[in-house]
Motif scaffolding. Structure first.
Motif, PDB file in Angstrom:
ATOM      1  N   TRP A   1       0.848  -1.192   0.000  1.00 30.73           N
ATOM      2  CA  TRP A   1       0.000   0.000   0.000  1.00 30.73           C
ATOM      3  C   TRP A   1       0.879   1.234   0.000  1.00 30.73           C
ATOM      4  O   TRP A   1       1.896   1.294   0.704  1.00 30.73           O
ATOM      5  CB  TRP A   1      -0.892   0.000   1.246  1.00 30.73           C
ATOM      6  CG  TRP A   1      -1.640   1.278   1.434  1.00 30.73           C
ATOM      7  CD1 TRP A   1      -2.800   1.644   0.837  1.00 30.73           C
ATOM      8  CD2 TRP A   1      -1.240   2.391   2.247  1.00 30.73           C
ATOM      9  NE1 TRP A   1      -3.161   2.909   1.247  1.00 30.73           N
ATOM     10  CE2 TRP A   1      -2.223   3.392   2.102  1.00 30.73           C
ATOM     11  CE3 TRP A   1      -0.147   2.635   3.086  1.00 30.73           C
ATOM     12  CZ2 TRP A   1      -2.145   4.609   2.768  1.00 30.73           C
ATOM     13  CZ3 TRP A   1      -0.063   3.841   3.752  1.00 30.73           C
ATOM     14  CH2 TRP A   1      -1.058   4.816   3.587  1.00 30.73           C
ATOM     15  N   VAL A   2       0.465   2.241  -0.771  1.00 27.44           N
ATOM     16  CA  VAL A   2       1.196   3.492  -0.832  1.00 27.44           C
ATOM     17  C   VAL A   2       0.213   4.618  -1.088  1.00 27.44           C
ATOM     18  O   VAL A   2      -0.830   4.415  -1.719  1.00 27.44           O
ATOM     19  CB  VAL A   2       2.282   3.429  -1.929  1.00 27.44           C
ATOM     20  CG1 VAL A   2       1.661   3.283  -3.307  1.00 27.44           C
ATOM     21  CG2 VAL A   2       3.212   4.626  -1.870  1.00 27.44           C
TER      22      VAL A   2
ATOM     23  N   GLY B   1       3.305   8.373  -4.210  1.00 29.72           N
ATOM     24  CA  GLY B   1       4.384   7.564  -3.663  1.00 29.72           C
ATOM     25  C   GLY B   1       5.021   6.646  -4.688  1.00 29.72           C
ATOM     26  O   GLY B   1       4.682   6.676  -5.885  1.00 29.72           O
ATOM     27  N   SER B   2       5.946   5.812  -4.201  1.00 27.88           N
ATOM     28  CA  SER B   2       6.708   4.925  -5.080  1.00 27.88           C
ATOM     29  C   SER B   2       6.757   3.512  -4.514  1.00 27.88           C
ATOM     30  O   SER B   2       6.697   3.315  -3.295  1.00 27.88           O
ATOM     31  CB  SER B   2       8.152   5.432  -5.241  1.00 27.88           C
ATOM     32  OG  SER B   2       8.188   6.706  -5.827  1.00 27.88           O
TER      33      SER B   2
ATOM     34  N   LEU C   1       2.725   7.372  -8.162  1.00 25.57           N
ATOM     35  CA  LEU C   1       1.614   6.436  -8.253  1.00 25.57           C
ATOM     36  C   LEU C   1       0.274   7.124  -8.066  1.00 25.57           C
ATOM     37  O   LEU C   1       0.149   8.095  -7.301  1.00 25.57           O
ATOM     38  CB  LEU C   1       1.785   5.321  -7.230  1.00 25.57           C
ATOM     39  CG  LEU C   1       2.811   4.254  -7.648  1.00 25.57           C
ATOM     40  CD1 LEU C   1       3.283   3.455  -6.445  1.00 25.57           C
ATOM     41  CD2 LEU C   1       2.212   3.329  -8.693  1.00 25.57           C
ATOM     42  N   LYS C   2      -0.720   6.622  -8.795  1.00 26.00           N
ATOM     43  CA  LYS C   2      -2.064   7.163  -8.774  1.00 26.00           C
ATOM     44  C   LYS C   2      -3.037   6.077  -8.298  1.00 26.00           C
ATOM     45  O   LYS C   2      -2.750   4.882  -8.445  1.00 26.00           O
ATOM     46  CB  LYS C   2      -2.470   7.607 -10.179  1.00 26.00           C
ATOM     47  CG  LYS C   2      -1.506   8.578 -10.841  1.00 26.00           C
ATOM     48  CD  LYS C   2      -1.929   8.857 -12.280  1.00 26.00           C
ATOM     49  CE  LYS C   2      -0.970   9.793 -12.972  1.00 26.00           C
ATOM     50  NZ  LYS C   2      -1.377  10.052 -14.380  1.00 26.00           N
TER      51      LYS C   2
ATOM     52  N   VAL D   1      -3.025   1.899  -4.151  1.00 28.54           N
ATOM     53  CA  VAL D   1      -2.682   3.317  -4.041  1.00 28.54           C
ATOM     54  C   VAL D   1      -3.919   4.058  -3.537  1.00 28.54           C
ATOM     55  O   VAL D   1      -4.924   4.148  -4.246  1.00 28.54           O
ATOM     56  CB  VAL D   1      -2.224   3.899  -5.384  1.00 28.54           C
ATOM     57  CG1 VAL D   1      -1.764   5.343  -5.199  1.00 28.54           C
ATOM     58  CG2 VAL D   1      -1.126   3.052  -5.997  1.00 28.54           C
ATOM     59  N   SER D   2      -3.846   4.555  -2.319  1.00 22.66           N
ATOM     60  CA  SER D   2      -4.984   5.266  -1.749  1.00 22.66           C
ATOM     61  C   SER D   2      -4.511   6.179  -0.630  1.00 22.66           C
ATOM     62  O   SER D   2      -3.466   5.954  -0.029  1.00 22.66           O
ATOM     63  CB  SER D   2      -6.029   4.287  -1.229  1.00 22.66           C
ATOM     64  OG  SER D   2      -5.539   3.555  -0.132  1.00 22.66           O
TER      65      SER D   2
END
Length: 111
Positions: free
Chosen positions: A11-12, A16-17, A85-86, A109-110
């Motif tokens: 999770w990011v 983020g990456s 990231l999206k 990604v959230s």
């Protein structure tokens, strides 16, 4: 039989990456094209990026400029560096070589 094992998902937050890895347990991965694909919930699996044995990359328009594919022949491993990231990048990411697929690694990604 070729075996592919992905790792590095998680999770990011947006922006983020993450770096995904795909380890290949066969010498067949030292030649030819390898690729990353992804499948979001309720959607078809889609191609993300691929790389030749000579290191020439190719990207889908959805990730070009944000993702970088690479491979380390000595480690027989392929990577996917994912930056900026999206939420729409949320999916299970799969490593692919010919007709062989890994088990996938979840990327979320959230906020």
């Amino acid at each position: 039989q070729v075996q592919l094992v992905e790792s590095g998902g998680g999770w990011v937050q947006p922006g983020g990456s993450l770096r995904l890895s795909c380890e290949c347990f066969s010498n067949i991965c030292r030649s030819g094209i390898m690729a990353w694909h992804r499948q979001a919930p309720g959607k078809r699996r889609e191609w993300v990026a691929s790389i030749t044995s000579g290191g020439v990359p190719n990207y889908s328009s959805a990730v070009r400029g944000r993702f970088t594919i690479s491979r380390d022949s000595a480690k027989n491993t392929m990577y996917l560096q994912m930056n900026s990231l999206k939420p729409e990048d949320t999916a299970v990411y799969y490593c692919n070589k010919g007709s062989t697929w890994g088990q996938g690694t979840q990327v979320t990604v959230s906020a």
